[in-house]
Design a protein around this motif. Structure first.
Motif, short mmCIF file in Angstrom:
data_model
loop_
_atom_site.label_atom_id
_atom_site.label_comp_id
_atom_site.label_asym_id
_atom_site.label_seq_id
_atom_site.Cartn_x
_atom_site.Cartn_y
_atom_site.Cartn_z
N LEU A 65 7.15 5.67 10.09
CA LEU A 65 5.95 4.50 9.57
C LEU A 65 4.86 4.32 10.52
CD1 LEU A 65 4.70 3.56 7.30
CD2 LEU A 65 5.97 1.71 7.08
N ASP A 66 3.55 4.89 10.61
CA ASP A 66 2.66 3.80 11.82
C ASP A 66 2.24 2.83 11.09
OD1 ASP A 66 0.75 4.76 13.48
OD2 ASP A 66 0.91 3.77 13.50
N LEU A 67 2.37 1.85 11.20
CA LEU A 67 1.68 0.52 9.80
C LEU A 67 -0.13 0.63 10.87
CD1 LEU A 67 4.75 -1.87 10.74
CD2 LEU A 67 3.77 -0.69 8.82
N LEU A 123 4.18 -13.04 12.60
CA LEU A 123 5.05 -13.72 13.69
C LEU A 123 3.03 -13.88 14.97
CD1 LEU A 123 7.74 -11.89 13.87
CD2 LEU A 123 7.75 -14.54 14.93
N GLY A 124 2.90 -15.04 15.01
CA GLY A 124 2.19 -14.68 15.77
C GLY A 124 2.48 -15.30 17.53
N GLY A 161 12.56 -3.63 17.67
CA GLY A 161 12.27 -4.71 19.05
C GLY A 161 13.17 -5.94 19.19
N LEU A 162 12.59 -6.51 19.89
CA LEU A 162 13.31 -8.00 20.61
C LEU A 162 13.55 -8.91 19.11
CD1 LEU A 162 14.53 -10.00 22.56
CD2 LEU A 162 12.12 -10.98 22.95
N VAL A 163 12.81 -9.20 18.63
CA VAL A 163 12.75 -10.00 17.22
C VAL A 163 12.90 -9.60 15.94
CG1 VAL A 163 11.43 -11.56 16.32
CG2 VAL A 163 10.63 -11.25 18.75
N THR A 182 6.88 -19.20 21.41
CA THR A 182 7.09 -19.34 23.02
C THR A 182 7.73 -17.92 23.18
OG1 THR A 182 7.25 -20.97 24.98
CG2 THR A 182 8.65 -20.34 23.16
N HIS A 189 8.87 3.34 13.67
CA HIS A 189 6.99 3.77 14.33
C HIS A 189 7.26 5.08 13.93
CE1 HIS A 189 3.71 2.95 17.30
NE2 HIS A 189 3.34 3.45 16.73
N ALA A 214 7.61 -8.33 12.26
CA ALA A 214 8.07 -8.57 13.48
C ALA A 214 7.41 -7.21 14.34
CB ALA A 214 9.19 -8.65 13.97
N ALA A 215 6.78 -7.10 13.61
CA ALA A 215 6.20 -5.34 14.32
C ALA A 215 4.45 -5.81 15.06
CB ALA A 215 5.55 -4.49 13.40
N ALA A 216 4.76 -4.86 16.39
CA ALA A 216 3.34 -5.79 17.21
C ALA A 216 2.95 -4.14 18.10
CB ALA A 216 3.56 -7.05 16.75
N LYS A 261 -3.59 -11.79 16.56
CA LYS A 261 -3.08 -13.74 15.80
C LYS A 261 -3.59 -14.42 15.76
CE LYS A 261 0.62 -11.03 17.71
NZ LYS A 261 1.54 -10.44 16.86
N TYR A 277 -5.42 -10.16 22.78
CA TYR A 277 -4.23 -9.64 21.55
C TYR A 277 -4.00 -11.88 20.65
CZ TYR A 277 0.79 -11.20 21.60
OH TYR A 277 2.30 -11.51 20.64
N LEU A 288 9.94 -15.52 24.21
CA LEU A 288 10.94 -15.09 24.04
C LEU A 288 11.94 -14.12 24.76
CD1 LEU A 288 9.93 -14.53 20.25
CD2 LEU A 288 11.28 -16.54 21.50
N1 LIG Z 1 8.58 -11.10 23.16
C1 LIG Z 1 8.17 -11.93 23.62
O1 LIG Z 1 8.35 -13.51 24.73
C2 LIG Z 1 6.97 -12.82 22.03
C3 LIG Z 1 6.94 -12.51 20.86
N2 LIG Z 1 5.89 -12.63 20.09
C4 LIG Z 1 6.11 -12.05 18.96
O2 LIG Z 1 6.95 -11.61 18.39
C5 LIG Z 1 6.94 -9.79 17.33
C6 LIG Z 1 8.11 -9.23 18.01
O3 LIG Z 1 7.66 -9.34 19.67
P1 LIG Z 1 8.43 -8.50 20.47
O4 LIG Z 1 9.88 -8.36 19.50
O5 LIG Z 1 8.92 -8.96 21.67
O6 LIG Z 1 8.35 -6.93 20.32
P2 LIG Z 1 8.72 -5.72 20.94
O7 LIG Z 1 8.00 -4.84 21.33
O8 LIG Z 1 10.44 -5.54 21.05
O9 LIG Z 1 8.66 -4.95 19.47
C7 LIG Z 1 8.08 -4.48 18.00
C8 LIG Z 1 7.88 -3.72 17.51
O10 LIG Z 1 6.65 -3.57 15.85
C9 LIG Z 1 7.08 -2.06 16.56
N3 LIG Z 1 5.65 -0.99 16.59
C10 LIG Z 1 4.81 -1.03 17.64
N4 LIG Z 1 3.85 -0.85 16.96
C11 LIG Z 1 3.58 -0.67 15.85
C12 LIG Z 1 2.96 0.80 15.05
N5 LIG Z 1 1.86 0.81 14.80
N6 LIG Z 1 3.53 0.81 14.01
C13 LIG Z 1 5.33 0.63 12.93
N7 LIG Z 1 5.88 -0.42 13.67
C14 LIG Z 1 5.20 -0.82 15.42
C15 LIG Z 1 7.54 -1.46 17.75
O11 LIG Z 1 8.42 0.05 17.62
P3 LIG Z 1 8.38 0.99 19.35
O12 LIG Z 1 8.58 0.03 19.90
O13 LIG Z 1 9.10 2.25 18.60
O14 LIG Z 1 7.06 1.69 19.03
C16 LIG Z 1 8.98 -2.39 18.28
O15 LIG Z 1 9.63 -2.27 17.46
C17 LIG Z 1 5.59 -9.50 17.72
O16 LIG Z 1 4.57 -9.96 16.68
C18 LIG Z 1 4.70 -10.94 18.91
O17 LIG Z 1 3.88 -10.57 19.54
C19 LIG Z 1 5.12 -13.78 20.29
C20 LIG Z 1 5.84 -14.61 20.85
C21 LIG Z 1 6.46 -14.41 22.17
#
Ligand SMILES: NC(=O)C1=CN([C@@H]2O[C@H](COP(=O)(O)OP(=O)(O)OC[C@H]3O[C@@H](n4cnc5c(N)ncnc54)[C@H](OP(=O)(O)O)[C@@H]3O)[C@@H](O)[C@H]2O)C=CC1
Ligand SMILES: C[C@H]1O[C@H](OP(=O)(O)OP(=O)(O)OC[C@H]2O[C@@H](n3cnc4c(=O)[nH]c(N)nc43)[C@H](O)[C@@H]2O)[C@@H](O)[C@@H](O)C1=O
Length: 361
Positions: free
Chosen positions: A40-42, A106-107, A14-16, A165, A37, A63-65, A141, A137, A167
């Motif tokens: 491993l489905d979390l 990460l909230g 993901g992004l983070v 904030t 994902h 950082a999965a969500a 968090k 959501y 991102l």
């Molecule tokens: N982006 C933003 O502006 C902000 C983000 N955050 C927090 O930062 C964290 C990361 O966010 P961000 O990187 O943007 O999100 P992304 O959607 O970019 O990444 C989330 C990752 O979590 C994985 N994921 C989702 N569901 C599952 C699951 N059931 N099992 C395993 N993996 C899973 C996704 O995999 P896949 O895509 O393959 O499903 C993805 O790789 C989160 O907690 C978010 O709440 C907080 C503030 C701002």
């Protein structure tokens, strides 16, 4: 953290998560474990339990969500609360059962009240009602923060919660219905420029990389123009293009470059333990820490900034059918700054970097 310590980055694509992975590598950490994902489905408690039993990570970055912008949050309310509660319950609880040394959760700054005093301090949590569009959501968090805090108090774990904030950065989500505002505007303005210049190669390259429902690269140009119009990129008869912006453009937002965010997460994992996060020993609360720049911008000014960086010469139209959400949610980052951490990439430089990366996709 020892450089050879075993570290699990959940959500590493993901992004983070991808930024944290790169930051750990840059800082010389050599023993990182990740799972996609699909692997491993979390949400699946058994799968997570088996993973932790076999992998035994010492440190965890959660950082999965289930993440998305204002319309996604407001549409998929059940998924946003269920998926996020399940993911964090599983990872936090299994981290406790498997003696993880430290976990970083990460909230998000949406945990603060809709009409929170600005800038938002950590102690303003739970002092008033939340913004409706992302309440499910936000509640998930807040539960994550409280779970980390409660496990630390009852079981002596060392689980810290950070509140970032908005991102942006590489590997962001560019789905125009589900993404956050910055990647959405960057992509719409990029497509608007290409449409105005009739740069069909750029348009087709974009559609191949990030497919839009109902548009096939093999469609006729007339059909593509019609579909782009439906998603808010409108070409008028004189060849001019108007890009639709959701809401009124008045809301203020703060944006932190994802690589700065990753640096802050690793910095906190290296330097802050749970007991450093509070002084009052009778009622321990608000032990989370904000991560941001402390600078915000209106959506309208953000659009103008992206317009100048992309080189789009068309116009904007504000679509008040879409929600504004919270009017302002500026983080107070004095706690983090006092620890010696400050962001490096400002918004203009970040958008240049984001667009440069986008053009390589
Ligand atoms: N982006 C933003 O502006 C902000 C983000 N955050 C927090 O930062 C964290 C990361 O966010 P961000 O990187 O943007 O999100 P992304 O959607 O970019 O990444 C989330 C990752 O979590 C994985 N994921 C989702 N569901 C599952 C699951 N059931 N099992 C395993 N993996 C899973 C996704 O995999 P896949 O895509 O393959 O499903 C993805 O790789 C989160 O907690 C978010 O709440 C907080 C503030 C701002
Ligand atoms: C990180 C944060 O992100 C979310 O909260 P949000 O910041 O309100 O979400 P957003 O980034 O989607 O919108 C910000 C503003 O931007 C305006 N806007 C204009 N045009 C587009 C547009 O095209 N797309 C989007 N998404 N927004 C647009 C939109 O109308 C709104 O006023 C939640 O996940 C929350 O829980 C959270 O954690």
């Amino acid at each position: 953290m020892r450089k050879e310590a075993k570290i699990y980055v959940a959500g590493h694509r993901g992004l983070v998560g991808s930024a944290i992975l790169a930051d750990l590598d840059r800082k010389g950490y050599t023993n990182i474990t990740v799972r996609t994902h699909k692997e491993l489905d979390l949400i699946n408690t058994n799968e997570v339990s088996n993973f932790f039993k076999s992998e035994k990570p010492e440190y965890v970055f959660l950082a999965a969500a289930k993440v998305g912008g204002i319309v996604a949050n407001n549409t998929y309310r059940g998924e946003f609360i269920y998926d996020n509660l399940m993911i964090q319950n599983n990872v936090i609880h299994q981290s406790y059962l498997n003696n993880v040394k430290k976990l970083l959760f990460l909230g998000s700054t949406c945990i603060y009240p809709k009409n929170c005093p600005q800038p938002m301090k950590e102690e303003y949590l739970l002092t008033d009602t939340l913004e409706y569009t992302n309440e499910p959501y936000a509640i998930a968090k807040i539960a994550g923060i409280k779970m980390c805090e409660s496990y630390n108090i009852q079981y002596g774990t060392n689980f810290i919660a950070v509140m970032p904030t908005n991102l942006y950065g590489p590997n962001d989500n560019f789905d125009l219905e589900k993404s956050h505002v910055l990647p959405a505007l960057l992509r719409k303005i990029h497509l608007g420029k290409a449409l105005m210049e009739e740069d069909w190669n750029a348009i087709l390259k974009d559609l191949m990389r990030y497919p839009i429902k109902g548009i096939l690269p093999s469609d006729t140009t007339e059909s593509i123009i019609k579909k782009l119009d439906e998603i808010g990129i409108t070409r008028t008869f004189d060849g001019k293009v108007t890009v639709h912006i959701w809401g009124t453009g008045a809301p203020m937002r703060e944006f932190l470059w994802s690589e700065d965010m990753a640096d802050a997460c690793v910095f906190l994992m290296e330097n802050r333990d749970f007991e450093d996060m509070y002084s009052n020993t009778t009622e321990i609360r608000n032990t989370h820490i904000n991560i941001g720049t402390g600078v915000d911008i209106s959506i309208s000014d953000l659009a103008d900034l992206i317009k100048s960086i992309v080189g789009f010469e068309g116009a904007f139209k504000f679509n008040s059918d879409k929600p504004d959400g919270t009017q302002k949610k500026l983080t107070d980052v004095s706690k983090l700054n006092a620890l010696g951490w400050k962001h490096k990439i400002g918004l203009e430089q970040g958008i240049y970097k984001q667009y440069k990366w986008y053009l390589t996709q």
